[in-house]
Write a protein that holds these residues in place. Structure first.
Motif, PDB file in Angstrom:
ATOM      1  N   PHE A  93       0.827  -1.211   0.000  1.00 34.74           N
ATOM      2  CA  PHE A  93       0.000   0.000   0.000  1.00 34.74           C
ATOM      3  C   PHE A  93       0.858   1.255   0.000  1.00 34.74           C
ATOM      4  N   LEU A  94       1.890   1.287   0.841  1.00 36.85           N
ATOM      5  CA  LEU A  94       2.744   2.472   0.925  1.00 36.85           C
ATOM      6  C   LEU A  94       3.538   2.687  -0.364  1.00 36.85           C
ATOM      7  N   THR A  95       4.016   1.594  -0.960  1.00 35.04           N
ATOM      8  CA  THR A  95       4.755   1.707  -2.229  1.00 35.04           C
ATOM      9  C   THR A  95       3.838   2.202  -3.343  1.00 35.04           C
ATOM     10  N   ALA A  96       2.624   1.628  -3.413  1.00 38.88           N
ATOM     11  CA  ALA A  96       1.666   2.087  -4.422  1.00 38.88           C
ATOM     12  C   ALA A  96       1.313   3.545  -4.202  1.00 38.88           C
ATOM     13  N   GLY A  97       1.190   3.949  -2.931  1.00 33.88           N
ATOM     14  CA  GLY A  97       0.890   5.352  -2.635  1.00 33.88           C
ATOM     15  C   GLY A  97       1.966   6.290  -3.135  1.00 33.88           C
ATOM     16  N   GLN A  98       3.235   5.880  -3.013  1.00 28.40           N
ATOM     17  CA  GLN A  98       4.331   6.704  -3.515  1.00 28.40           C
ATOM     18  C   GLN A  98       4.260   6.845  -5.033  1.00 28.40           C
ATOM     19  N   VAL A  99       3.991   5.734  -5.717  1.00 31.40           N
ATOM     20  CA  VAL A  99       3.911   5.764  -7.182  1.00 31.40           C
ATOM     21  C   VAL A  99       2.750   6.649  -7.635  1.00 31.40           C
ATOM     22  N   LEU A 100       1.586   6.462  -7.038  1.00 28.67           N
ATOM     23  CA  LEU A 100       0.399   7.214  -7.451  1.00 28.67           C
ATOM     24  C   LEU A 100       0.509   8.688  -7.087  1.00 28.67           C
ATOM     25  N   LYS A 101       1.230   9.000  -6.009  1.00 27.44           N
ATOM     26  CA  LYS A 101       1.480  10.402  -5.685  1.00 27.44           C
ATOM     27  C   LYS A 101       2.302  11.057  -6.791  1.00 27.44           C
ATOM     28  N   GLY A 102       3.333  10.350  -7.269  1.00 23.37           N
ATOM     29  CA  GLY A 102       4.130  10.885  -8.365  1.00 23.37           C
ATOM     30  C   GLY A 102       3.305  11.081  -9.624  1.00 23.37           C
ATOM     31  N   VAL A 103       2.408  10.117  -9.911  1.00 23.20           N
ATOM     32  CA  VAL A 103       1.530  10.249 -11.078  1.00 23.20           C
ATOM     33  C   VAL A 103       0.616  11.467 -10.913  1.00 23.20           C
ATOM     34  N   ALA A 104       0.114  11.685  -9.693  1.00 18.25           N
ATOM     35  CA  ALA A 104      -0.758  12.830  -9.448  1.00 18.25           C
ATOM     36  C   ALA A 104      -0.017  14.141  -9.686  1.00 18.25           C
ATOM     37  N   TYR A 105       1.252  14.173  -9.329  1.00 18.56           N
ATOM     38  CA  TYR A 105       2.033  15.401  -9.523  1.00 18.56           C
ATOM     39  C   TYR A 105       2.272  15.712 -10.992  1.00 18.56           C
ATOM     40  N   LEU A 106       2.155  14.709 -11.860  1.00 13.29           N
ATOM     41  CA  LEU A 106       2.403  14.922 -13.285  1.00 13.29           C
ATOM     42  C   LEU A 106       1.443  15.931 -13.907  1.00 13.29           C
ATOM     43  N   HIS A 107       0.252  16.095 -13.305  1.00 14.14           N
ATOM     44  CA  HIS A 107      -0.731  16.983 -13.933  1.00 14.14           C
ATOM     45  C   HIS A 107      -0.216  18.411 -14.029  1.00 14.14           C
ATOM     46  N   ALA A 108       0.727  18.777 -13.144  1.00 13.41           N
ATOM     47  CA  ALA A 108       1.240  20.147 -13.138  1.00 13.41           C
ATOM     48  C   ALA A 108       2.102  20.454 -14.352  1.00 13.41           C
ATOM     49  N   CYS A 109       2.613  19.417 -15.025  1.00 13.14           N
ATOM     50  CA  CYS A 109       3.445  19.678 -16.206  1.00 13.14           C
ATOM     51  C   CYS A 109       2.803  19.196 -17.502  1.00 13.14           C
ATOM     52  N   LEU A 110       1.671  18.503 -17.431  1.00 12.69           N
ATOM     53  CA  LEU A 110       1.057  17.975 -18.645  1.00 12.69           C
ATOM     54  C   LEU A 110       0.162  18.982 -19.360  1.00 12.69           C
ATOM     55  N   ASN A 111      -0.529  19.835 -18.614  1.00 14.53           N
ATOM     56  CA  ASN A 111      -1.480  20.754 -19.247  1.00 14.53           C
ATOM     57  C   ASN A 111      -0.863  21.638 -20.320  1.00 14.53           C
ATOM     58  N   PRO A 112       0.312  22.261 -20.096  1.00 12.22           N
ATOM     59  CA  PRO A 112       0.885  23.099 -21.162  1.00 12.22           C
ATOM     60  C   PRO A 112       1.142  22.341 -22.449  1.00 12.22           C
ATOM     61  N   PHE A 113       1.510  21.063 -22.342  1.00  9.49           N
ATOM     62  CA  PHE A 113       1.781  20.297 -23.558  1.00  9.49           C
ATOM     63  C   PHE A 113       0.500  19.928 -24.278  1.00  9.49           C
ATOM     64  N   LEU A 114      -0.587  19.841 -23.539  1.00  6.31           N
ATOM     65  CA  LEU A 114      -1.870  19.662 -24.208  1.00  6.31           C
ATOM     66  C   LEU A 114      -2.206  20.891 -25.042  1.00  6.31           C
ATOM     67  N   TYR A 115      -1.917  22.071 -24.510  1.00  7.56           N
ATOM     68  CA  TYR A 115      -2.173  23.297 -25.271  1.00  7.56           C
ATOM     69  C   TYR A 115      -1.264  23.361 -26.489  1.00  7.56           C
ATOM     70  N   ALA A 116       0.010  22.997 -26.319  1.00  8.65           N
ATOM     71  CA  ALA A 116       0.986  23.169 -27.395  1.00  8.65           C
ATOM     72  C   ALA A 116       0.795  22.162 -28.515  1.00  8.65           C
ATOM     73  N   PHE A 117       0.503  20.898 -28.174  1.00 10.12           N
ATOM     74  CA  PHE A 117       0.460  19.863 -29.197  1.00 10.12           C
ATOM     75  C   PHE A 117      -0.952  19.551 -29.677  1.00 10.12           C
ATOM     76  N   VAL A 118      -1.963  19.904 -28.904  1.00  7.68           N
ATOM     77  CA  VAL A 118      -3.346  19.713 -29.344  1.00  7.68           C
ATOM     78  C   VAL A 118      -3.925  21.023 -29.877  1.00  7.68           C
ATOM     79  N   GLY A 119      -3.610  22.119 -29.228  1.00  8.33           N
ATOM     80  CA  GLY A 119      -4.177  23.409 -29.616  1.00  8.33           C
ATOM     81  C   GLY A 119      -3.345  24.103 -30.671  1.00  8.33           C
ATOM     82  N   VAL A 120      -3.841  24.125 -31.889  1.00  8.12           N
ATOM     83  CA  VAL A 120      -3.128  24.767 -32.987  1.00  8.12           C
ATOM     84  C   VAL A 120      -2.984  26.261 -32.735  1.00  8.12           C
ATOM     85  N   ARG A 121      -4.014  26.905 -32.191  1.00 11.39           N
ATOM     86  CA  ARG A 121      -3.950  28.346 -31.945  1.00 11.39           C
ATOM     87  C   ARG A 121      -2.873  28.687 -30.925  1.00 11.39           C
TER      88      ARG A 121
END
Length: 364
Positions: free
Chosen positions: A294-322
């Motif tokens: 449980f603790l190991t999975a929690g560490q992994v999923l916490k890292g995955v949760a933190y990824l959202h802070a760097c993914l949104n700009p790339f959605l704008y850049a690579f999906v949003g032509v404007r």
């Protein structure tokens, strides 16, 4: 239970997690050696956190740069929300190197910084989810209530600024437990005594208060926003299925992608938080191997949760032509201006976007 954990549980990396409101669980009855989980955290978190911090900082700075240099793009409510979302992510990203340093060795930045960094994470979490909720409501109004949205553009822009103020205030209030209870606490590990920044709720507060605190944060940080998003986007999809307007379909793709990525990164981590709430109310994990998993999975999923802070700009850049076009246009404009300054010539025109360009801020 005392304010500090017993030595038998001091290696528990859950205590080191700024997202764990019930970080002082008493696992002492298990007499479980959690040093493998601690070693996993030392190897897993620092490189991941540094990668997220660097990539996310560059990406979100690009978003802020574009919106501030193209001020006329802030013509829609969603533009205002997305700019605030980038700011929220930047505030969180600047704290990740501190958590990476703690995972590598120990917390050496003092109690005040501990409180601030713990609170900043929660402010980012709540502001992000609430801003995405606001975006879903705005897209509902624009697409489902098209006539009303067109007639009330000025009022909607004022509402967007008011909504952002309410979002930030709400996020600050929900982060109050971190400001009150996050502290630097000593722990005994296999390597010797170290300090960790922990969410440490005193025993006198009681388990029921701990459970209620975490439950409220899960409710406001995920459950309520998800419910509103599901209702709004359900109505939007139903409307889009009845129309042949390709422009509306294009305008939805970026927002839906942003929301989908957020749900994919946050849902598993919130499931862990729900388990932690149950553990605080009534110990549900009584096996040592289950606890380690449980603790190991929690560490992994916490890292995955933190990824959202760097993914949104790339959605704008690579999906949003404007967005990609505006970024390239601004870079070329800056380059031409430097060249004209060196040559002593002025460059006609500027990197502005016309009103027709801003009319569909999220079009592809």
């Amino acid at each position: 239970m005392d304010d500090f954990e017993t030595d038998s549980v001091s290696e528990d990396p859950l205590y080191d997690d700024p997202t764990a409101s019930t970080a002082d669980y008493d696992y002492s009855d298990l007499m479980c050696d959690l040093s493998p989980v601690r070693a996993f955290r030392q190897a897993y978190e620092p490189p991941l956190f540094w990668m997220i911090a660097v990539v996310g900082f560059l990406g979100n700075m690009a978003v802020v740069w574009i919106y501030l240099n193209y001020r006329r793009r802030l013509k829609t409510m969603t533009d205002v929300f997305l700019l605030n979302l980038a700011v929220a992510d930047l505030l969180f990203l600047v704290t990740l190197p501190l958590w990476a340093a703690e995972a590598s060795s120990s917390w050496t930045f003092g109690a005040a910084v501990c409180k601030m960094t713990s609170a900043v994470y929660k402010v980012n979490l709540f502001s992000s989810t609430l801003l995405l909720t606001c975006i879903s409501v705005d897209r509902y109004v624009v697409i489902v209530q098209t006539t009303k949205a067109r007639n009330l553009q000025a009022q909607r822009r004022r509402c967007a600024r008011l909504a952002c103020a309410v979002v930030w205030l709400t996020a600050l209030l929900l982060a109050t437990p971190e400001l009150a209870f996050a502290t630097v606490a000593p722990a005994q590990t296999a390597e010797g005594p170290v300090d960790f920044c922990r969410m440490l709720i005193p025993a006198r507060v009681g388990r029921s208060t701990k459970t209620a605190t975490l439950s409220l944060q899960v409710l406001m940080g995920f459950c309520l926003p998800f419910t509103v998003m599901a209702i709004c986007y359900g109505a939007v999809v139903a409307t889009l299925l009845k129309t042949r307007s390709f422009q509306k379909h294009k305008a939805m793709r970026v927002v839906l992608a942003v929301v989908a990525v957020f749900l994919l990164t946050q849902l598993p981590h919130n499931a862990v938080l729900v388990t932690e709430a149950a553990q605080a109310a009534d110990a549900t994990i009584t096996d040592c191997q289950q606890l380690k998993a449980f603790l190991t999975a929690g560490q992994v999923l916490k890292g995955v949760a933190y990824l959202h802070a760097c993914l949104n700009p790339f959605l704008y850049a690579f999906v949003g032509v404007r967005f990609r076009r505006d970024l390239l246009q601004l870079v070329r404009f800056r380059s031409r201006r430097r060249t004209s300054t060196i040559s002593g010539k002025s460059t006609p025109g500027s990197a502005r976007v016309s009103d027709s360009d801003t009319s569909q801020a999220l079009s592809l």
